[in-house]
Structures are given as structure tokens and as C-alpha cells.
Design a protein around this motif. Structure first.
Motif, short mmCIF file in Angstrom:
data_model
loop_
_atom_site.label_atom_id
_atom_site.label_comp_id
_atom_site.label_asym_id
_atom_site.label_seq_id
_atom_site.Cartn_x
_atom_site.Cartn_y
_atom_site.Cartn_z
N ILE A 1 29.68 33.51 52.95
CA ILE A 1 29.29 34.89 52.64
C ILE A 1 27.77 35.03 52.70
CG2 ILE A 1 29.32 36.69 50.88
CD1 ILE A 1 31.88 35.47 49.80
N VAL A 2 27.31 36.07 53.37
CA VAL A 2 25.89 36.39 53.41
C VAL A 2 25.70 37.81 52.91
CG1 VAL A 2 25.44 34.81 55.32
CG2 VAL A 2 26.01 37.19 55.81
N ARG A 3 24.49 38.11 52.42
CA ARG A 3 24.16 39.46 51.97
C ARG A 3 23.46 40.22 53.09
NH1 ARG A 3 26.50 41.53 47.59
NH2 ARG A 3 24.64 42.75 47.06
N ARG A 4 23.80 41.49 53.21
CA ARG A 4 23.16 42.33 54.22
C ARG A 4 23.22 43.77 53.75
NH1 ARG A 4 27.30 43.25 59.33
NH2 ARG A 4 28.64 44.75 58.25
N PRO A 5 22.40 44.67 54.34
CA PRO A 5 22.46 46.08 53.94
C PRO A 5 23.83 46.69 54.23
CG PRO A 5 20.44 45.64 55.15
CD PRO A 5 21.31 44.42 55.30
N ALA A 6 24.31 47.51 53.31
CA ALA A 6 25.57 48.21 53.52
C ALA A 6 25.43 49.18 54.69
CB ALA A 6 25.97 48.96 52.26
N ASP A 7 26.55 49.53 55.30
CA ASP A 7 26.54 50.49 56.39
C ASP A 7 25.92 51.81 55.92
OD1 ASP A 7 27.99 50.90 59.23
OD2 ASP A 7 28.08 52.77 58.09
N PRO A 8 25.08 52.45 56.74
CA PRO A 8 24.42 53.69 56.30
C PRO A 8 25.40 54.81 55.97
CG PRO A 8 24.00 53.25 58.64
CD PRO A 8 24.59 52.02 58.07
N SER A 9 26.63 54.75 56.49
CA SER A 9 27.60 55.80 56.19
C SER A 9 27.98 55.85 54.72
CB SER A 9 28.86 55.61 57.05
OG SER A 9 29.51 54.40 56.72
N ILE A 10 27.80 54.74 53.98
CA ILE A 10 28.17 54.74 52.57
C ILE A 10 26.95 54.59 51.64
CG2 ILE A 10 30.48 53.86 53.04
CD1 ILE A 10 29.50 51.10 52.06
N GLN A 11 25.75 54.53 52.19
CA GLN A 11 24.56 54.53 51.34
C GLN A 11 24.45 55.88 50.64
OE1 GLN A 11 22.76 51.94 50.71
NE2 GLN A 11 22.76 50.56 52.48
N THR A 12 23.96 55.88 49.41
CA THR A 12 23.89 57.13 48.65
C THR A 12 22.70 58.00 49.01
OG1 THR A 12 22.72 56.03 46.83
CG2 THR A 12 25.12 56.08 46.73
N GLY A 13 21.72 57.46 49.70
CA GLY A 13 20.55 58.22 50.12
C GLY A 13 20.15 57.86 51.53
N ASP A 14 19.19 58.60 52.08
CA ASP A 14 18.73 58.31 53.45
C ASP A 14 17.31 57.77 53.50
OD1 ASP A 14 17.11 60.56 53.05
OD2 ASP A 14 18.39 61.88 54.22
N GLY A 15 16.61 57.73 52.33
CA GLY A 15 15.32 57.07 52.29
C GLY A 15 14.11 57.95 52.48
N GLY A 16 14.27 59.26 52.54
CA GLY A 16 13.10 60.10 52.77
C GLY A 16 13.12 61.39 51.99
N TRP A 17 11.91 61.92 51.73
CA TRP A 17 11.79 63.27 51.21
C TRP A 17 12.19 64.24 52.31
CZ3 TRP A 17 10.13 64.80 46.27
CH2 TRP A 17 9.69 63.76 45.45
N GLY A 18 12.84 65.33 51.95
CA GLY A 18 13.30 66.26 52.96
C GLY A 18 12.97 67.70 52.61
N ILE A 19 12.93 68.54 53.63
CA ILE A 19 12.74 69.98 53.47
C ILE A 19 14.05 70.66 53.85
CG2 ILE A 19 11.42 72.00 54.19
CD1 ILE A 19 9.19 70.01 55.04
N LEU A 20 14.59 71.45 52.93
CA LEU A 20 15.89 72.08 53.13
C LEU A 20 15.71 73.58 53.35
CD1 LEU A 20 18.99 71.75 53.06
CD2 LEU A 20 18.88 72.18 50.60
N MET A 21 16.21 74.07 54.48
CA MET A 21 16.19 75.50 54.78
C MET A 21 17.63 76.00 54.81
SD MET A 21 13.19 75.92 57.64
CE MET A 21 13.25 77.71 57.45
N GLU A 22 17.87 77.13 54.14
CA GLU A 22 19.23 77.65 54.02
C GLU A 22 19.26 79.15 54.29
OE1 GLU A 22 21.43 75.16 50.65
OE2 GLU A 22 19.65 76.17 49.87
#
Length: 335
Positions: free
Chosen positions: A154-175
Motif C-alpha cells: 500500500i502506498v499513499r497518494r492524493p485522492a481523485d479530484p472528483s471526490i476532493q472537497t475543494g478545488d484549491g483556489g479562491w473563486g469569483i462567483l457570478m449568478e
């Protein structure tokens, strides 16, 4: 390509909040990618050799998101909203030990703080339009690690991005959202969101780049996770089938997607899963006094899975599975 975007605006006429009143929202979203079919652009096709699922077996993705939101009306036209999602994600596939395993990640997601303003005075006409602007705070994790099973251990590695709870950046949301009465008891509605992510890439690597002719550094250059933009658009008709009981049914269309290139700083050549899914969006809305219940089940009717910039550079072609359906349920209370 699970879609990560928390919208703070509603889509129906009852989304207008009285001055100095509060609205508490609790919502649930289940996104299921149990697809056995594979898309390259809009074509359903067997995966090419370079994009075969591990050991030829199906990949299964489940993402459950619970969101707690609160809104306050400064006036009958201006409101402020805060949304905090909590996510449980699982991806299951055959790993290098030739056994099926599941990767799991959970935790607080990326929170959003936004404000919206109705362009017209509520009640002055049979419709209205709201514009909103907000910020996405990177409170979720984009680098959770999981166990990965190899033939030697068994080795450790980053989880698939599809199940990560965040994306790692500040964002601007327009609605934007709007509604218009088109017949007695019938409303046309539209709702859209675009998430700008100015950050190009995270510090998480998922390997090295494939060697390219004339590039001696290939194979040693890290392949990072991108921080992509995301968007969503809904439109349809809602009809009050039992107006005395506050029951409405709706039918419309929905598009969720991730672009190949971001609108701010363009598109980098690191890892992202671009494309979009079009859904037939069936919904139910029950309003009783200060309480409202909603249920929507978007069912995929169209898919377009794009190649990212790096896939195009190395001539892989791009492609992947897309969610067949979503389940969205919500409850709101006004006081």
C-alpha cells in the motif's frame, strides 16, 4: 466529471425575501457516475487504450453534498447569502493489485459568500431578474491522501479530484436568476452561475509528463492538478398544479460543465476534466407558510467530454464517463 459549484440563489418566484427577514436553507445533492458508457466528445464509444479504466473495469463515483445556507434581506431587492457545504465522496475501481477498492474523502467544502439584487421592484410586474456576485473561499481540501494498492503493498497518494472537497483556489462567483409569468399559474424561470477560478494550478502532482519529441525534460516535469472554472445553467417552466396546497411541478433543461480554458488567465496544460452534461430537469416544489420543500432529478440527455490541453498536446484524445443523473433536495424556512 462531478461538478463542484454551490449556488446561493433560487429559481422560483418565491425566492423574493421580505426586508429584514432571514431564510435558512438545507440542501442535499447526490451525483452518481455509475456509467458503463464512455464519451469522446459527444460520441459514446469504447475507451481508447490510453484511457482504459484500470484493468478494463468500470469506475464508480458517488458524491453526496449537504449544504447549510443562510440569507438576509437588506431590502426587498438586496440580499446577502452564505453557503457552507459538507461533502462525502467515494470512487471505486480495480487497482494495481487486481482487486476493487474504494477511495473516500469527506469534509467541509468550499464556502461561498454572495450578494444579489433584483433589478425591478418586487410586485411591480409579473416577473423579475436578479444579478448576484460572490466569492468562493477555499475552505475545502484539495490534497487529501488515500491508500492505493499495488502488487507490492500500500502506498499513499492524493485522492481523485472528483471526490476532493475543494478545488484549491479562491473563486469569483457570478449568478443570474429570473422568472416571468407566462400563463395563469405558470412561471418561466432561468438560473445561471459561473465560477471564475483565477488560480491556474495546485501544488498537487499526479505524475510526470509523457515524453514529447524534441523535449528532453519531458518525463521529469510534474503534472499538476488544475483549478478549473465551472458553470451551470437552468431554464424551464413551473406550473402550480395544486395552488391551494402550494404544490408546483416543473420541467426544464440543465447544463453543468467545466471549460477547457478558463476565462481568467486562459487554460493551463495541467490536469482537468473538461466537458459538459445536458440534463432533462424534473422538479417538485411544495410551499406551506414559511416552509418550502424542493426536489429535482436531472437526468442526462446529452454529454460532451472534451480533451484537456495536455491530452491534445500528447495526442491522447481525451474522454471519460459522465454522471447519468443527479438528485437535489432542499428545505427552506423563513423568519
Amino acid at each position: 466529471m462531478p461538478f463542484r459549484l454551490t449556488s446561493s440563489l433560487g429559481v422560483q418566484g418565491n425566492s423574493i425575501l421580505q426586508p429584514h427577514h432571514w431564510e435558512l436553507d438545507v440542501s442535499y445533492r447526490w451525483l452518481a457516475a455509475h456509467a458503463g458508457d464512455f464519451f469522446v466528445s459527444t460520441m459514446r464509444t469504447p475507451p481508447p487504450p490510453a484511457l482504459q479504466p484500470p484493468h478494463g473495469h468500470q469506475i464508480i463515483v458517488d458524491v453526496h453534498t449537504f449544504t447549510l445556507g443562510v440569507s438576509y434581506a437588506l431590502t426587498d431587492r438586496i440580499r446577502l447569502s452564505l453557503a457552507a457545504p459538507y461533502q462525502f465522496g467515494r470512487i471505486s475501481f480495480f487497482e494495481d493489485d487486481n482487486e476493487r477498492h474504494s477511495e473516500r474523502a469527506s469534509g467541509l467544502g468550499d464556502m461561498t459568500l454572495s450578494g444579489g439584487a433584483w433589478l425591478f421592484k418586487p410586485g411591480a410586474r409579473d416577473g423579475n431578474l436578479m444579478l448576484g456576485l460572490g466569492v468562493k473561499v477555499p475552505t475545502g481540501s484539495y490534497s487529501d491522501s488515500v491508500d492505493f494498492y499495488t502488487p507490492t503493498g500500500i502506498v499513499r497518494r492524493p485522492a481523485d479530484p472528483s471526490i476532493q472537497t475543494g478545488d484549491g483556489g479562491w473563486g469569483i462567483l457570478m449568478e443570474v436568476q429570473g422568472f416571468q409569468q407566462i400563463l395563469p399559474g405558470a412561471l418561466g424561470y432561468v438560473s445561471g452561475s459561473y465560477l471564475f477560478n483565477p488560480r491556474v494550478r495546485t501544488d498537487v502532482t499526479i505524475g510526470s509528463r509523457i515524453g514529447l519529441p524534441g523535449n528532453s525534460a519531458s518525463g521529469t516535469v510534474p503534472y499538476h492538478l488544475s483549478v478549473p472554472d465551472a458553470y451551470s445553467l437552468r431554464a424551464g417552466v413551473s406550473y402550480a398544479v395544486l395552488p391551494q396546497q402550494g404544490l408546483s411541478l416543473s420541467v426544464g433543461g440543465r447544463i453543468d460543465g467545466v471549460p477547457v480554458q478558463d476565462l481568467i488567465k486562459g487554460g493551463d496544460d495541467d490536469f482537468r476534466r473538461p466537458g459538459y452534461s445536458g440534463f432533462v430537469d424534473l422538479g417538485l416544489d411544495l410551499s406551506r407558510g414559511s416552509n418550502s420543500f424542493t426536489l429535482n432529478v436531472p437526468i442526462r440527455a446529452h454529454a460532451d467530454r472534451r480533451a484537456n490541453l495536455y491530452d491534445r498536446e500528447v495526442n491522447i484524445g481525451g474522454g471519460g464517463n459522465l454522471a447519468k443523473f443527479q438528485v437535489l433536495a432542499g428545505y427552506s424556512y423563513r423568519f
